[in-house]
Design an enzyme around this catalytic site. Structure first.
Site: not given
Ligand code: URA
Length: 443
Positions: A82, A161, A183
């Site tokens: 990510h 989220d 988040s």
């Protein structure tokens, strides 16, 4: 429990316990806590902060607010990656095929671009026919057969989220380390991978503008991952200028193809390889960086990483032939070539030779948005062909007639506005400037 009391507790610097955080997240997700109370609480969190335990509890409650993806039907150790977001960041399109061609299953859920940052899902949708919303069953089958699938986040993955982020976006409460960490990690935990490599961006195009902030965010996310039983590493990388040469959806797919063929821009290749190496080690396929780097170089050199990209694109309905010749998909009606002279004039620089000194990278991202390549609101429709190709990077020498970049658009007005923004994003020096490191730290 009473929302008013919890807002007051946080406003006064108190620590919210696990049950109180769960009450808030659950109530807001289900609609029993209104936006105005959640906004007040977010602002209280913004000013008073959250400790490590509160941040972890917030993450867990958000991860549990919807479905958790069950990846147990996928054979092998699943490693996710990510990025905290940036300009020109197409590393998922490079790292995914590399890992899959080395036998590491990659089951990835990605997002769309918003504001100055791009998103992997928009980039993939620039490939004709490519579907980013396939069923969970097809997603898992594809990972088992091809080794790689990238899809958009399902509506019920960490829905808390989605609601909280939308509110943070309009209440100036995005740039808080606990809220960003919760988040990102809530989505990553819900997405089910065994191990996660985080690319935490730092610089003028990132949420974290300085290394201290980036380090704190990285450490927070790594410790949340550990507490949740996941193996997490964070790599802090530079976002003081766009990553690679191309910005824009199809242009970034094209650059990812070049990288997979071994012809990528040096800094982009380095970040992609570092991320791929950490993921290979986490997957148990390599013991150390040297071994993993040899593996990564091998699949680029022998063409198997590029072949895997084509297989992955075809499997998701995309036209893989456009990866061999992408020129038609990057065609636009208008273009403007920014020269050294343009930058010299804009900065009143009084010399024939200069060096690119600084870049307001957020402004470069906004220039790409202005061309039509990004969205200001979730509803905006984007032009997948437009974008920017850079010929120069920070620290490079430039003379008046050198091409610094070319901007591509399908609307003359947008091209003009974007060009102005792009030119104003840079500063020039008459002295040689150091290049920024590309990888700062690994946590
Ligand atoms: N990316 C996310 O998913 N959440 C944030 O809060 C910031 C960046």
């Amino acid at each position: 429990m009473n929302t008013y009391d919890l807002i007051m507790k946080k406003r006064n610097g108190g620590v919210l316990n696990k049950d109180e955080i769960a009450y808030i997240v659950d109530g807001f997700t289900k609609g029993s806590i209104p936006d105005y109370q959640m906004s007040a609480l977010l602002m209280a969190i913004y000013f008073k902060g959250m400790n490590a335990e509160e941040t972890t509890n917030l993450t867990m409650s958000m991860a549990d607010s919807g479905d958790r993806l069950d990846l147990s039907a996928i054979k092998g150790r699943k490693v996710d990656k990510h990025s905290t977001g940036g300009v020109g960041d197409k590393t998922s399109l490079i790292v995914g095929p590399i890992l899959a061609s080395l036998g590491v299953p990659v089951a990835k859920m990605s997002g769309r671009g918003l504001g100055h940052t791009g998103g992997t899902i928009d980039k993939l949708e620039a490939i004709p026919g490519f579907s980013t919303s396939i069923s969970e069953e097809a997603f898992i089958n594809q990972v088992n057969t091809v080794g790689l699938s990238i899809v958009g986040q399902t509506a019920n993955l960490a829905p808390a989220d989605k609601k909280i982020y939308a509110l943070r976006d309009v209440t100036a409460t995005v740039d808080n380390i606990s809220l960003i960490a919760a988040s990102i990690m809530s989505k990553k935990l819900a997405a089910g991978a065994d191990a996660i490599v985080l690319d935490v961006k730092v610089g003028t195009g990132a949420f974290m503008k300085d290394i201290e902030g980036a380090r704190a965010l990285a450490e927070t996310m790594v410790s949340i991952g550990k507490l949740a039983g996941r193996d997490v590493t964070a790599v802090i990388t530079d976002m003081n200028e766009p990553l690679g040469n191309n910005i824009g959806n199809m242009l970034e797919v094209a650059e990812a193809v070049d990288c997979l063929k071994g012809n990528g821009e040096a800094r982009l290749m380095e970040v992609s390889k570092v991320l791929a190496c950490h993921m290979l080690i986490k997957a148990g396929k390599a013991d150390n960086e040297k071994e993993s780097l040899e593996m990564v170089n091998r699949v680029i050199d022998d063409g198997s990483a590029f072949a895997k990209m084509k297989e992955f694109v075809s499997a998701q309905g995309g036209d893989a032939t456009c990866l061999d010749d992408y020129s038609a998909l990057c065609k636009t009606d208008y273009s403007y070539t920014v020269t050294g002279k343009d930058l010299f004039e804009a900065t009143s620089f009084d010399s024939t030779i200069g060096y690119l000194k600084t870049c307001d990278n957020q402004e470069v991202g906004m220039a790409s948005l202005e061309l039509g390549g990004g969205r200001r609101t979730k509803e905006d429709v984007i032009d997948l062909a437009v974008g920017i190709i850079l010929n120069k990077h920070l620290g490079d020498e430039i003379s008046a007639d050198d091409t610094v970049a070319t901007l591509y658009a399908n609307d003359e007005g947008k091209l003009k506005a974007a060009t102005k923004r792009f030119i104003n994003a840079y500063s020039v020096s008459d002295k040689k400037c150091d290049k920024n490191p590309i990888v700062y730290e690994v946590i």
